[in-house]
Each structure stands twice: as structure tokens, then as C-alpha cells.
Design a protein around this motif. Structure first.
Motif, short mmCIF file in Angstrom:
data_model
loop_
_atom_site.label_atom_id
_atom_site.label_comp_id
_atom_site.label_asym_id
_atom_site.label_seq_id
_atom_site.Cartn_x
_atom_site.Cartn_y
_atom_site.Cartn_z
N ARG A 71 34.81 38.90 36.17
CA ARG A 71 34.85 37.78 37.10
C ARG A 71 33.47 37.52 37.67
O ARG A 71 32.99 36.38 37.71
CB ARG A 71 35.84 38.12 38.21
N ASP A 72 32.79 38.58 38.08
CA ASP A 72 31.46 38.44 38.68
C ASP A 72 30.49 37.79 37.71
O ASP A 72 29.79 36.84 38.06
CB ASP A 72 30.91 39.81 39.09
N GLU A 105 26.95 45.70 40.60
CA GLU A 105 28.30 46.20 40.38
C GLU A 105 28.39 46.90 39.03
O GLU A 105 29.13 47.85 38.86
CB GLU A 105 29.30 45.04 40.40
N ARG A 155 24.66 40.71 42.67
CA ARG A 155 25.96 41.35 42.88
C ARG A 155 26.53 41.83 41.54
O ARG A 155 26.92 42.97 41.38
CB ARG A 155 26.93 40.40 43.56
N ALA A 156 26.49 40.92 40.58
CA ALA A 156 27.06 41.28 39.28
C ALA A 156 26.30 42.45 38.66
O ALA A 156 26.91 43.39 38.12
CB ALA A 156 27.02 40.08 38.35
N THR A 187 31.32 33.99 36.88
CA THR A 187 31.03 33.06 37.99
C THR A 187 29.54 32.93 38.18
O THR A 187 29.01 31.83 38.36
CB THR A 187 31.63 33.57 39.32
N ALA A 188 28.87 34.06 38.22
CA ALA A 188 27.43 34.03 38.44
C ALA A 188 26.74 33.22 37.36
O ALA A 188 25.84 32.42 37.65
CB ALA A 188 26.88 35.45 38.46
N LEU A 211 24.50 36.02 43.53
CA LEU A 211 25.57 36.33 42.59
C LEU A 211 25.06 37.22 41.46
O LEU A 211 25.75 38.12 41.00
CB LEU A 211 26.12 35.02 42.01
#
Lengths: 136, 154, 495, 783
Positions: D316-317, D397, D393-394, D320-321, D390
Motif C-alpha cells: 500500500r505504501d 517501513e 515512509r515507504a 500510493t507513494a 511518502l
């Protein structure tokens, strides 16, 4: 007889093939004539049932194969046509090149090709190294 | 050429035309057909060319001038006798009179489509070969015919 | 039946009459165009009746099949007849608009078209041979069309090599008659199955050599570049777009149609020879400066694809072979015709042809590539896919190198001009490049001395061809169904 | 570059063609917004039933995102180009009609991008993919008089077109395995299969091929080199190419087929690696470049590296990013490219080293492009800030390592972006020369039309707006991610000062600043990398292989045979070999038969022997007259054979034809005795010495080939003749039917009736041949 006909046709064909490979255009055409004769002989041989001429067949005796005869006739006529045409081309070649040699023809063609290749720049334009470094 | 050959050539013309006619007419019954007849005719004419030379031969037989046209007319005759049946819905090269029908005869000549087909072939081959002989009688021509080109361009 | 007969008789009669006329006159040129157009129209009518899986048969003389000659229009024959007639029409219109240079040209083109129509529509082995000779003999004379002595040399090479092929074909026909006792294709196909394999395979090989020569497959291709490069563009378009179809059609009809078992037996050989043609033709095409020569080598490569597809066989392979033959014929005709022209839109037309050759959408060529990849994947052959990829990549290179060379670098020598003229033109170009400074142009840029544009009407022919190639790429369904219908005739889908 | 903005150029700005295209773009943009807000729509019709192709378009999230980019950025770029193109043509002294080489392609480019964005079918995707490649080909070559442009265009076409073929192969493999080209169907099929125990290797290969095509299009290392070269295009083209069209098409495809990629972890990991590599290589090379557009081109490689890496991270990350990143990058990058174009138009320079300090004279441009640069380098209050958030974050993670790498990457971005901006607008004022160059300091700028600045300002405003009101953009990105992943995604974006991502961003800025401040420290290393890349890199490999192919082609061409004899030999010899192969392929025992000879046949045998001997005489005689006579013997001998075999018709015609052939032969041979006139070549005084050397080797070669040909013919003929004729022969029917055809001579009846068509064609052949002869000898004059 099978073997005899095959041998005869193949021999004529072989001589014809050899002639087509020669340097003299008249002999080349002669070779084509031989090849065509060989093909006609094969056509006739392909219906090799000896017999009377297929005229007014009575039914008592099996006549020779009329269909291959018709085919052979057609093939002979076509052979005549192509021979005449080939000879005309040869006559034109002789009149233009003043030669009956295949070699002369080949040389002429090679020169023609070379001229085309030279008259134009190569297709691939390689980048000059310095230009590629950092263009613009 | 000697006078003798000229005389022989002149003498041979008429008989060879007769032979050709015979070959043409009896084609369906015995050996020979329009093609063979035409070759015989053209050989007879070739003999004239050999004996008299192209110019004189053509002067003496002015009809030769129409050889190319004859050839094409022959082709069309043959083509139409091959295909005319299509107009009435028949297959090409349908034979008239049809199978089993009575054939009209004039002497030994049977009137049917195959004969006119053969006659067309005769005309075509004879015309074509005569034209060929005519053109072979002179060496090839290389210079472009300019005035005709100009004419054609118009 | 009327359409079938008309397609044959109309051009036949008109062509014969035209032999007497001076074909350089416009009206005779247009008469010839009308004859070929009528032939095309009749074929279209025929196609509408025959497709998708019907056939129309006429036996001459109204006899039974086999006694008389069977003239048989099925999907395969009609497809190739349509294609060839269309290409001939395009080339003829092109030349008539551009100015015919010889008396016999229109007549010979019309008779060539007759011969092609006849041979594609005949159902008789020997009749195929005679029509084949009619087409070929017209082509021999056409090759010499024009006043260049190179065209003469080309004609001689063309005639001699192809006559050898023709006589081999005749020998094979005679042999086939001997072993089957019949000349009708339908009966031959039935009886060939029972023929002892040794004789059958030797006959098959002879047919293959004959058609391979016609199609210009490696290694039988050596005549082809000289001939295509030597003749005038319209003739080259006819040779590559119409006459070469004989080879493809012959391989399909005689190979897949009459000798399927032998074809299967020789499939490896076919694929090997086809692959060799693909790579050899494409590689040689890469650095050719003469567009006609490049297109000639490209034809060799494209013929290889047809052979590979045939070798793979099966419904998909056969359909791919037909499809490829159609696409190649169309794009070659387009390229030969537009390559000789100059002016607005011509470059675009040529580019469409180049795209098609390279198999790039939206030009129709990509369909052939798609179909071939499909065949290759179904076959599970990685080597084949790599081969197709490499062939395609080379096609990219040569098609666009040539396109750029021809159309982006300013003046170029128009095909058919004399050598002296050509040399003078290139010298002038060089002089212009060196001496005339162009305002704002950066150093090293080439000077575009705009050559005279070709007549608008002539260019229009190429543009129309290009639009057709584009349209077939955008709406491929008719083309695809045509080729699969045609292939169905062979694998018994619609006998 | 001449300093002129002449009135004609301004007149040309009102070019209706240009404005029509720009307005279409604007209209399409509005249409895309409307479609997006109303939830899109789907077209699904059969395209080619035969190959199972469908025209399946669906305006989903991906369609909305890329459609809006293509039309929106398109509208801005097109507006800019209405002013740029006339100036460009004017500078090069080219006619105004050359704009027809620009606008239609731009329009088609936009259209095909929208199509590509909405396509749901792999073949459709391939087709539109290639259409964009074709458009870019013609646009890159807009300045086709320049060699660099032509080469660049060819390179772009070859590399991306070749890549597209990989996609086609992949699609075909998937179709063969799964029976559909539809991406949604494939996605669900593959997911099911994956859950059931993994996908086949073939499928993985296919997915890899499709991904490779997309990566090449996105100019990812190592097949990135076409992109910097494509900078030969006019600036609006570059701007469009980089932000919304060509290069974006690559990541678009990845987004579209992402559900397929997900089931092939190998491919996904590969993408991660390639993305990282591209970030590093692109960023490092960007720092070494001097040309404006070169700097930006390498930056694009690096930026799309981010996107590819995000898809490599996946989930998901990542999805979206990636989607959000594309939007932010498109806005910023197009603005920066347009800036480069405007500066070039104003100052006439294209290199950072020849320009500087323009901020005072071009204030609007400076501010607008500063905002764009801020967006690209992810400063707060721009939409770019969120793209990096984003991204961090991705990455974080995924793994700590990737987090660290991402900070380094962002630092690199910061450095090259501001190096570009600062190089143009800051420092000592100079135009067209190095620092300390008095002439350069004084050289005035050319006036710039407002349209060369306004679109940049609009884009900059958009970037800032996006930084403040991020909602619509987030929604767009989440819709796209939803379409990518196949399920709905929610994306909330806001400023959180305490978040980990913010700190990572700050660290990146710091790092970037450091890099900017210390060019001497890393300069040599980066330049060495760049040089190494040129010397050994993929671009060099491309050039080498292209010239190798050309060289090989030439070499092969030189050894091609080019005389008639070898050409014939090339048919006979392989033909003979094939016959031998065929002979060997099947059992031969008992197949060949000798046949019986009875008494009456002896004459035939003798005649055939005579014919063969005569043929030999033909073959080995050089005198033309003798050849003709020997040929006549062959012909007449055969005619006699036919007569003996019960074929009088054939015999008659053969005899007659033989006579004609002999006559024709004699006539042609008689035209000009050999050697009477010198050959053309001898006239030219060229010796034919080199050719003579070959004659010797031919002495054995030609007879050998003759023997091979004869032997092959023998095998075929004997093989066929050895078969007994079938009992059922059509000729028996013909004989039976001859009376019905009112004839008696079966052969003649066959010729005129049963097979009249053959005869008709045959005589036509004679006619054509004769007229052909006439055409050759008399130029077609019939008499």
C-alpha cells in the motif's frame, strides 16, 4: 526403360545446368534450351505407356498417354517462347555492352553498385566522441 | 541469294500454305492443329525472307505488315470462342454443338467451336511468328525514337 | 461464376489489345488501369461470395472435374488474387500518373495480372504451371522496362534464374502426374497420401526449390537484390508485392495443400532455411544505401518469416504465413513506390511503410509480428522467439536508418536517373553543403537542398497505400479473418 | 544563437493550429476532471476477434492520474510552445510550415497517453506504448537537419521500440498460458494461481519482459542512455516527454500491471534494485552535467528511479507513494524544463557554465522556477514535501537500510536541483561566457514573450497550492494506487513536524546543502564515473553494436555473389543438397526400378543416347554455329523419340518448333560476329585482369555443379518414374470421352477442348514473348 529415360533426361539437364554456368551468353541460352528439353522429356516419360498414337482409339489396344502429350506440347511451346525472349535479351545485351560475356555483365553491375554505394554517405552516422561527451 | 533459291522459295509458298490449311482442317481427326499449321506458314514466309531479303519479301507480300494485328485478332478469336458460352451461363470452353448433338459439316470440315478456337490460335501464332521474323531480320535498334517520344508525351 | 470468369477474361482481352497500342499514351495507360480495376472489382465480388468458407468451381467445357480444367476460387486463392491485383493496380496507377516510358508496359502489366489471377484461382496443377509462365514471361519483359542497361542485366538474371526454377517446377508437375495419374489438385491431394514416401519427398523437394527460388529464400535469393535494385520502382513493387506472392502461395498450396505429410517431414529444414533467410536478409539490409537494394534484402528476410510460419504449421502457423505474406506485399509495394518520390506526405507514407516493416503499431505490420510470436510461443521454442526478436530488431535498424537517410538529409538522387546525373547531383549537393552558409544553422548540420517534388497525383497513390496499411493496423479484423479463412482451406477447416 | 525576437515570430504566435491543439489539451483536461469526479467510465468492445484483441479502456484511478497529467501538463506545455516553436523556427531560419511537424505529433502524443492511461488490455497497451514511441521519434527529430537530432531520434526509437517488443512477447506468453490479454482478468487469474501454489516460470519470464519494457521506457539504468540524448528535441517536447508522456508511460505501465508484478517477487526485487541504481547513477551524473537539459535529463532518470523503487517496495505504501510522486515530479519537472527553454531563448546559452545571475532580470521566472525547484527538492509548503514524506515512509517501513539510502537519494536530489537553479539565477551576471568575462557580463538578454514565463508561473502556483491544499492530489494518488493494487486505498496527508519522515527530510536537505557547498570534494569522482560510463557504458555498447551490425552488413555484402553464374549455382547446388537430404530421409530399398526393355525399345535407347551425346557436344563446344546445330540434333532426336513413343502430335510440333528455335538462334548469333567491336570496358581502357584469376578455379567448379544438378534431377526423375502409374488414370476417361467431343485425335481434343484453357494461356505466352522480343529489339514498335 524407366532408368534409361531418367538417365537421358538427367544427362540433358546436367549438361544444360553446366552450360548455364558458363561465361558465354549464347551458351547460357543453349543451356536453358537443354533444360527445357529435359523437362519435356520428363513430361513425356511420365506417361510412359508405349502404344499406338491416340488417334481414333479402338479400345483393343491401349493408346499412348494423350494427356502427357498435350502437356508436352504446351511445354514445348512455352519453351519456344522463353527461348526467343532470352535470345532477344541477349541480343540487347550484346548491342549495349558490345559483349556476350557474363563476366562483363557482372562487372558492369558491380561497378553500378559501387557507384551507388559511393555516391551516398554511409547510413550510420557515428557520433564524434567529443560531440557525444556533453552535447549542447 | 541465287535465282534458284528465289525460284524455289516462290514455288514453295503456295504449297506450304496448302499444307498448313490441311493440317489446320484435319486437326481434330489426325495429327496436327492450328499451332502446327501456323508454324508451317511462318516457316514458308521465313523462307521468303531468306531468299529475297526482308525488304523485297515484304514488298511482294504487303499483307505481312498486318502480322501483329493478325496475332491479336487471333488471340481474341480464340479467347471469344473459349469464353462465349459464359454469356449464356455455360462453362468456359463449352463446346458447341454440345455432346451428342449433330455437327454441321462442309465437306470434311466440321463446324464447331473447337475449330474456330483452333483457327484463332492459327492466326495468333502465324501473326506472332511472322512479326518475330520481321524483327529478327534487322539488328536491334537502340537509339530512342525521339519524335515518337515527343508525340507520346503530348 | 460470372465474376470468376470476368476476373480472368477482361484483363486478358484488354491486355492483348493493348499489345498493339502505344502504351505511353495516357489513354492506353488508363485503359490498362481500368482493366486491372475491373479485375480487382470482379475479385472483390468473388471474395464476397466465397468468404469465409465457400468456394466457387467451374470446370472448363462443363466436363467433370479432372476431365476439364478445374477453376476453383476458394478463400486462399481469392485472398492472394485480391492482394496481387491490388498491388498491381497501385503500381500501374503510379506509373501511369508518373508517365509510362515504354509502349508495352501497360499491356504487360495487365497480362501479368491475368496470369496471377489465373494461377491463384486454378485448381489444376498443370494449369497452374501455364498461368505461372504467363505471369513470369510478362515479368521478364517488364524487368527490362526502362532504358538503363542495368535493367537489361537485371532482366537476364531474373529470367535465367527463374526459368531454372520454372523448369524444375514442370519436372515436379510431371512427376506428380506420374504418381497420381491426375492433374486436378483435389484428386492429387487425395492420391498423394498413398504415394510411396521416397518419391513423394523428392517431388516435394523439387517444388520447394522452385518456389523458394521464386520467393527469394536464402540461399536461392542471390538473383533478387540485383533485380529489385535494377528495375524501375513500379516494376519492383509489382515483383515484390505481387509476383513474389506466387512463391508464398505455391508453398502454401503445394506444400500444405497437396503434400502435407512431406511438409511435416521437412519442417525442421523449412524452419532452418527460414531462420537463415530472416537473419541474412535483415543483416544485409542494414547498411544498404540504395533503397531498392535494402528493400530487396528486406524481402528475403520477410520471406523467411513466411517460411518459418509454414514450417511451424498448424492453423495458427498457416494463418500467420498468409498474414505475413499479405502484410509484406503491401508494405513492400508502399515502400518501393514511395521511396522513389519526393515532396510533402511522401516521407510520411514511407514512414508508415517503415513502421510496418519494423512491426510497429499503428501500421499493420505489427499484426504479423504478433501472429508469429503467437506461433513461436505456442510451439514453446525460445530459440525461435529470440530469432524473431533479432530479426525484428534488425528490421527496426534498417527501416529507420534508410528512412532517415532518404528523407531527413535533404537531397537524394531519384531512382532511375542516369549515373552521370547522379554524380553531378551529389557533387552539387556537396558543394552546396560546404559553401552555402545557412543562417542560424549550427556547424555540422546537413544542408537540405530540397529536391523537386513529385507530381501530386503520383504521391497520392503512395499516400492512399499508406492509409490502407494504417487502417489495417487500426482495424485488423478483416485482414485477420481473411488470413485465417485462407489458412482454413489448407488444414481442412473448410474444404 | 541570433538575438532576435522579430515581429514575424510574434505574429506566428497567433498560429491557429498551435492554439487549437493547446485548447484541445485544455478541453481534454476539463474532460478528464469531469470524468474523474463522476467516477469515470468503461469502453470494452471487440477489436480483432480473430486474435482475441479488445478495445478495453477504463477511466479508473490510473487513467485519471495520468490522463490529468497528460492533458494538464500538456495544456501548460502547449501554451508555452505556441510562443516557443515560432521563435525556435525563426532562429533556425526554417519555414513556418515546419510547425506541422510539431503540433500534430504533440496532439497525437497526448491522445495516445490518455489512451495508454486507460487501456486495460496488454496488446492495447503495447500498441499505444509504441504510438507514444513513434510520436517521440518524430518530435525528437524535429530539428532533423541536425545530425544529433536524427541520431537521438533513432536511438530513442530503437531502444524503446525494442523494449516494447519485449512487452509484446510477454503478453503473448501470458495469453498462451492463460487465454486472455485483459489485465484485470490476468491479475485475478494469477492471484488465484499464486495462492494455489505459485506461478509458472514462463509466467514470471513474461512479467519480467513486460516490466523490462516499462523500465526501458522510464529510462532506467542501464538502458537510460537514450533519454539524455533525446534532449536534442525542442524544449517543450523535452518538458512533455519527461513529465507527462514518454517516460511517464513507463511507470504508468508498471502501475497498470502491478498486480501481475506482485505475484512475481523476483521481478519486484529486480525493480527495487534497478530503481536504486537509477537513483544513484542518475543523481551522480546530473551533478556533473553542464547543459541545462542534460542536468534535468539525468535528474529525470533519478526521479523515476524513485518511482520504480517504490513499486519495488510495493504494498500500500509503495503504490500510493509512487502515484503521488509521479504527480509532484511532473509539475516540478515540466516547470524546470520550461525554465531552461526560456533562459535559452533569452540568453542564447544552454550551459550552466556560460550563464549566471539572471534572477534580477528575470524575476518572475526566477521565483517560479525556485518554487519548482523547491517542489522537486521536497521543501515544505510545496506538494513536493509530501512526495518525499511518502517516499521516506515507504522506504523506512521496508528496511532501515532502505531508509538510509532514501535519505542519501533525497540529498542528491536537493543538490542537483539547486545546482541547476542557482547556476542560472545566482552568482555573477553573465550571458554567453565564463565568469570574469566582461563581454558576457554586459551582453543583454533578448526580450522574452510573456507566454514563455506564464505557464511556468502557473505550474509553480499549482505546486504551492498542492503543498497547502493537498487533499485533491492525495485523492488522485489514492485512486491511482487503488487501481494499481486492485483495492481501495485511503491517503491522508498533513504536516506533522514531529514525524520521523520530517526528520529524514531535514537530514536530506542538510546533506544536499553540504553537497552543494563542496563541489570540489566530489566533483572529480563524479566526473570519473561519468567518463567511465561514456567509455564502457551501455550507450557505448549501443553505438558499438550498431556500427558492428553495419560493418558486418557491409562485409557480407562484399562477399555476396554478383554474377549470373554464381546466382544460378546458388539455386542448383543447395537444390541438389536438399534433394540429397530428401533422398536420405526416406527408405530407398526397392524403391527404384530399372524397368524392362523390349526389342522395339532399342531404337529409342539408341536415339536417347544420341541425344545425350549431342547435348554433350552443345556443352563443350564454343563455336556458336556448332552449338546451334548440336541443339538442333538434340531437338530433332527427341522429336523422333516422341514419334516412336506413339506421340506423333508432339513429334510434329517438336520438329517445327525446333526449326523455329534454330532460325531464331541463328538470327541472333548472326547480328554481330564476336569480338568485332571492343567491349564497353575495353573502350574505357580498363584491363580485366583481376577477374581472370578466378577462371582457373571455375574449371572444376562448373562441371561439378552440373554433375550435382544432373544427379539431383536424376534422383527425382528416377524416383518418380519408378512408381507404377495408378490404375485409375484420368487420361482413360479422356480417351473415352473424345468421340463425345466430336473428335478423333485425343491429343488435339485435349488441347482444344478438355484443356483448352491451357492452350489459350500457352498461346498467350507466345504472344507476350513475341511482343516482348519486339519491345526489346524495337522498343515496342510493332512493325
Amino acid at each position: 526403360m524407366t532408368l534409361v529415360f531418367a538417365l537421358a533426361a538427367a544427362t540433358i539437364f546436367g549438361f544444360g545446368a553446366y552450360l548455364v554456368l558458363t561465361n558465354d551468353l549464347v551458351r547460357v541460352v543453349a543451356g536453358m534450351v537443354l533444360i527445357s528439353q529435359s523437362a519435356v522429356l520428363v513430361v513425356i516419360a511420365s506417361g510412359l505407356t508405349r502404344g499406338a498414337a491416340p488417334i481414333l482409339p479402338t479400345g483393343d489396344e491401349r493408346p499412348s498417354d494423350a494427356l502427357v502429350q498435350a502437356m508436352a506440347l504446351t511445354a514445348i511451346v512455352i519453351g519456344l517462347a522463353v527461348t526467343a525472349l532470352l535470345l532477344a535479351i541477349v541480343a540487347r545485351v550484346r548491342a549495349t555492352l558490345h559483349s556476350l560475356e557474363v563476366r562483363e555483365l557482372a562487372r558492369d553491375e558491380a561497378e553500378h553498385t559501387a557507384e551507388i554505394e559511393q555516391s551516398q554517405e554511409p547510413q550510420l552516422e557515428e557520433l564524434d566522441r567529443d560531440e557525444a561527451e556533453d552535447e549542447q | 541469294m541465287t535465282i534458284l533459291t528465289e525460284a524455289v522459295a516462290r514455288l514453295l509458298l503456295a504449297p506450304s500454305l496448302m499444307v498448313a490449311a490441311a493440317i489446320l482442317i484435319k486437326g481434330y481427326v489426325d495429327v496436327g492443329d492450328g499451332f502446327a499449321a501456323a508454324v508451317v506458314v511462318s516457316l514458308a514466309i521465313a523462307l521468303q525472307y531468306l531468299a529475297f531479303g526482308a525488304r523485297r519479301a515484304e514488298q511482294e507480300l504487303p499483307v505481312l505488315r498486318f502480322a501483329p494485328q493478325t496475332a491479336i485478332v487471333g488471340l481474341l478469336v480464340a479467347l471469344s470462342s473459349g469464353f462465349f458460352a459464359v454469356i449464356s451461363g455455360g462453362a468456359p470452353f463449352t463446346h458447341e454443338p454440345s455432346v451428342g448433338a449433330r455437327v454441321v459439316r462442309i465437306g470434311r470440315l466440321e463446324l464447331m467451336t473447337a475449330v474456330s478456337f483452333d483457327f484463332g490460335i492459327f492466326l495468333l501464332i502465324a501473326g506472332a511468328l511472322v512479326a518475330l521474323i520481321h524483327h529478327l531480320a534487322e539488328p536491334p535498334e537502340l537509339e530512342p525514337d525521339l519524335e515518337e517520344d515527343a508525340e507520346a508525351a503530348r | 461464376m460470372t465474376a470468376l470468369v470476368l476476373a480472368l477474361v477482361l484483363p486478358w482481352a484488354v491486355g492483348a489489345l493493348l499489345l498493339l497500342a502505344d502504351g505511353r499514351r495516357r489513354r492506353w495507360g488508363w485503359t490498362a488501369v481500368a482493366a486491372v480495376a475491373a479485375n480487382l472489382a470482379a475479385l472483390v465480388v468473388l471474395a464476397v461470395k466465397v468468404l469465409p468458407d465457400g468456394h466457387e468451381t467451374v470446370v472448363t467445357g462443363g466436363w467433370e472435374g479432372g476431365i476439364g480444367i478445374v477453376v476453383r476460387a476458394d478463400a486462399l486463392g481469392v485472398t492472394f488474387a485480391l492482394l496481387s491485383s491490388f498491388v498491381v493496380l497501385a503500381a500501374l496507377v503510379h506509373e501511369v500518373l508518373d508517365g509510362v516510358r515504354s509502349r508495352t508496359f501497360p499491356a504487360l502489366v495487365v497480362l501479368l495480372c491475368t496470369g496471377l489471377t489465373g494461377l491463384f484461382l486454378t485448381g489444376d496443377v498443370f494449369n497452374f504451371y501455364v498461368f505461372f509462365e504467363l505471369a513470369m514471361i510478362s515479368a521478364y519483359v517488364l524487368t527490362a522496362y526502362g532504358d538503363d542497361r542495368h535493367q537489361l542485366g537485371a532482366a537476364l538474371i531474373f529470367a535465367v534464374v527463374n526459368l531454372v526454377g520454372s523448369f524444375l517446377f514442370l519436372i515436379a508437375v510431371a512427376a506428380m502426374y506420374h504418381v497420381t495419374g491426375t492433374l486436378s489438385m483435389e484428386q492429387v491431394a487425395e492420391r498423394m497420401a498413398g504415394v510411396e514416401p521416397n518419391a513423394a519427398i523428392l517431388i516435394a523437394v523439387t517444388f520447394f526449390v522452385a518456389f523458394g527460388t521464386k520467393l527469394g529464400l536464402f540461399p536461392f535469393h542471390f538473383w533478387l537484390p540485383a533485380v529489385y535494385a535494377g528495375t524501375r520502382p513500379a516494376v519492383a513493387a509489382i515483383l515484390s508485392g505481387a509476383l513474389a506472392n506466387i512463391g508464398a502461395y505455391g508453398l502454401l498450396r503445394f506444400g500444405a495443400g497437396l503434400l502435407p505429410e512431406e511438409l511435416e517431414l521437412g519442417s525442421t529444414v523449412l524452419i532452418v532455411i527460414g531462420s537463415a533467410s530472416v537473419i541474412y536478409g535483415a543483416l544485409l539490409a542494414v547498411s544498404r544505401r540504395d533503397p531498392a537494394e535494402m528493400l530487396a534484402y528486406s524481402s528475403i528476410g520477410q520471406a523467411g518469416y513466411v517460411l518459418v510460419a509454414l514450417g511451424l504449421g498448424g492453423p495458427v502457423g498457416l494463418a500467420a504465413a498468409v498474414l505475413y505474406a499479405i502484410l509484406n506485399a503491401l508494405s513492400k509495394a508502399l515502400l518501393f513506390l514511395s521511396g522513389a518520390l519526393r515532396g510533402a506526405l511522401v516521407a510520411g507514407a514511407f514512414a508508415v511503410g517503415a513502421l510496418s516493416l519494423a512491426g510497429m503499431p499503428p501500421a499493420a505490420g505489427f499484426l504479423g509480428k504478433l501472429a508469429l510470436f503467437h506461433t513461436g510461443v505456442e510451439e514453446g521454442s525460445v530459440a525461435l522467439i529470440v530469432l524473431l526478436f533479432c530479426g525484428g530488431a534488425l528490421a527496426f535498424v534498417y527501416a529507420f536508418q534508410l528512412y532517415q537517410h532518404e528523407f531527413w538529409r535533404g537531397s537524394r538522387v531519384k531512382a532511375g536517373t542516369g549515373l552521370e546525373e547522379a554524380a553531378a547531383a551529389s557533387a552539387k549537393e556537396l558543394a552546396a553543403g560546404r559553401e552555402l552558409p545557412i543562417a542560424g544553422g549550427a556547424a555540422g548540420s546537413d544542408v537540405a537542398a530540397e529536391p523537386a517534388a513529385s507530381p501530386v497525383a503520383v504521391r497520392a497513390v503512395s499516400v492512399v497505400l499508406a492509409l490502407i496499411v494504417l487502417a489495417l493496423g487500426l482495424w485488423p479484423e478483416p485482414l485477420l479473418s481473411l488470413s485465417s479463412d485462407a489458412a482454413a482451406v489448407l488444414h481442412g477447416g473448410a474444404r | 544563437m541570433p538575438q532576435q525576437t522579430s515581429p514575424p515570430a510574434r505574429v506566428a504566435t497567433r498560429d491557429p493550429l498551435a492554439w487549437a491543439v493547446a485548447l484541445v489539451a485544455l478541453g481534454a483536461f476539463a474532460g478528464c476532471i469531469a470524468l474523474w469526479r463522476t467516477g469515470g467510465g468503461t469502453i470494452d468492445v471487440s477489436w480483432a476477434r480473430e486474435l482475441d484483441l479488445r478495445l478495453h479502456f477504463s477511466f479508473d484511478g490510473i487513467g485519471a492520474l495520468y490522463g490529468l497529467l497528460a492533458t494538464g501538463i500538456g495544456a501548460a506545455v502547449f501554451a508555452y510552445a505556441t510562443a516557443y516553436v515560432p521563435l525556435h523556427l525563426d532562429h533556425q531560419a526554417r519555414p513556418a510550415r515546419d510547425r506541422w511537424r510539431f503540433w500534430p505529433w504533440m496532439a497525437l502524443f497526448m491522445l495516445s497517453m490518455v489512451g495508454l492511461a486507460t487501456a486495460q488490455d496488454l496488446i492495447l497497451l503495447f500498441v499505444l506504448f509504441d504510438v507514444t514511441a513513434v510520436c517521440s521519434y518524430f518530435l525528437i527529430a524535429f530539428d532533423r537537419q541536425e545530425r544529433a537530432s536524427r541520431l537521438a531520434a533513432l536511438m530513442a526509437l530503437l531502444v524503446t521500440g525494442g523494449g516494447a517488443v519485449a512487452m509484446l512477447i510477454g503478453a503473448v506468453i501470458l495469453y498462451a498460458d492463460h487465454g486472455t490479454f485483459s489485465i484485470p482478468e490476468l491479475a485475478s487469474l494469477l492471484r488465484t494461481q499464486d495462492e494455489a501454489g505459485g506461478i509458472a516460470t514462463g509466467t514470471t519470464v513474461a512479467i519480467g519482459l513486460i516490466a523490462a519494457a516499462a523500465l526501458i521506457k522510464s529510462a532506467q539504468v542501464p538502458l537510460h542512455f537514450w533519454l539524455p540524448r533525446a534532449m536534442a528535441a525542442p524544449t517543450p517536447v523535452s518538458a512533455y516527454l519527461h513529465s507527462a508522456a514518454m517516460v511517464a508511460a513507463g511507470v504508468l505501465v508498471i502501475g497498470r500491471v502491478f498486480q501481475l508484478v506482485e505475484v512475481a517477487p523476483v521481478v519486484q526485487d529486480g525493480m527495487l534494485a534497478i530503481g536504486l541504481l537509477s537513483i544513484a547513477v542518475g543523481g551522480a551524473l546530473s551533478l556533473t552535467r553542464d547543459g541545462f537539459k542534460q542536468v534535468l535529463a539525468y535528474s529525470t532518470i533519478s526521479q523515476y528511479g524513485y518511482v520504480v523503487m517504490l513499486y519495488g517496495i510495493g504494498g500500500r505504501d509503495g503504490a500510493t507513494a509512487a502515484a503521488f510522486y509521479v504527480v509532484a515530479h511532473a509539475i516540478a519537472k515540466s516547470a524546470l524544463f520550461l525554465t531552461a527553454g526560456t533562459v535559452t531563448m533569452a540568453a542564447g546559452c544552454r550551459r550552466l557554465s556560460t550563464v549566471g545571475g539572471l534572477a534580477r532580470e528575470l524575476p518572475v521566472l526566477a521565483v517560479a522556477s525556485a518554487l519548482a525547484a523547491a517542489t522537486l527538492s521536497a521543501l515544505p509548503l510545496t506538494i513536493g514535501f509530501f512526495k518525499d514524506e511518502l517516499f521516506f515512509r515507504a522506504a523506512a517501513e521496508h528496511s532501515t537500510l532502505l531508509g538510509v539510502v532514501s535519505v542519501l537519494a533525497a540529498g542528491l536530489t536537493f543538490a542537483y536541483t539547486w545546482r541547476f537553479w542557482g547556476g542560472i539565477f545566482l552568482g555573477e551576471r553573465r550571458v554567453g561566457g565564463a565568469a570574469d568575462d566582461a563581454a558576457a557580463a554586459a551582453k543583454p538578454l533578448a526580450p522574452v514573450p510573456a507566454l514563455l514565463t506564464a505557464p511556468i508561473a502557473v505550474l509553480a502556483v499549482l505546486a504551492v497550492l498542492g503543498g497547502i491544499v493537498v487533499g485533491p492530489f492525495a485523492e488522485l494518488a489514492s485512486d491511482a494506487a487503488g487501481a494499481t493494487l486492485g483495492h481501495d486505498v485511503q491517503l491522508q496527508l498533513a504536516y506533522h513536524l514531529d514525524a520521523r519522515e520530517t526528520w529524514m527530510a531535514a537530514l536530506a536537505w542538510l546533506l544536499g546543502g553540504l553537497l552543494l557547498a563542496t563541489p570540489k570534494a566530489w566533483g572529480p569522482a563524479a566526473r570519473a564515473l561519468s567518463r567511465a560510463g561514456e567509455r564502457f557504458g551501455p550507450s557505448h555498447v549501443y553505438e558499438l553494436s550498431l556500427s558492428a551490425v553495419n560493418r558486418w552488413s557491409d562485409r557480407l555484402h562484399d562477399v555476396e555473389v554478383r554474377d549470373l553464374r554464381s546466382r544460378v549455382a546458388a539455386v542448383l547446388l543447395p537444390g541438389g543438397i536438399l534433394v540429397a537430404l530428401g533422398f536420405a530421409a526416406t527408405p530407398t530399398a526397392g524403391v527404384f526400378q530399372i524397368g524392362s526393355i523390349d526389342g522395339t525399345d532399342l531404337l529409342v535407347v539408341a536415339l536417347l543416347a544420341l541425344v545425350a551425346i549431342a547435348a554433350g557436344v552443345v556443352a563443350f563446344t564454343h563455336q556458336h554455329i556448332a552449338i546451334v546445330l548440336a541443339l538442333a540434333v538434340v531437338g530433332l532426336g527427341l522429336a523422333t523419340v516422341y514419334a516412336l513413343l506413339g506421340a506423333p502430335d508432339v513429334a510434329l510440333v517438336a520438329m517445327l518448333v525446333e526449326t523455329v528455335v534454330t532460325l531464331v538462334f541463328l538470327a541472333i548469333v548472326a547480328y554481330a560476329p564476336r569480338g568485332e567491336r571492343p567491349s564497353r570496358r575495353e573502350l574505357a581502357g580498363v584491363a580485366s585482369e583481376p577477374q581472370r584469376r578466378h577462371t582457373h578455379s571455375r574449371r572444376w567448379r562448373d562441371p561439378l555443379i552440373g554433375v550435382v544438378a544432373g544427379a539431383a534431377a536424376f534422383l527425382v526423375i528416377w524416383g518418380a518414374l519408378s512408381r507404377p502409374t495408378p490404375a485409375e488414370r484420368v487420361v482413360d476417361e479422356l480417351v473415352r470421352l473424345t468421340p463425345a467431343a466430336h473428335g478423333r485425335d485425343v491429343v488435339t481434343v485435349i488441347l482444344a477442348d478438355f484443356r483448352g484453357l491451357d492452350t489459350m494461356v500457352e498461346v498467350t505466352v507466345i504472344g507476350v514473348a513475341v511482343f516482348g522480343v519486339i519491345a526489346l529489339l524495337r522498343r515496342g514498335r510493332t512493325w
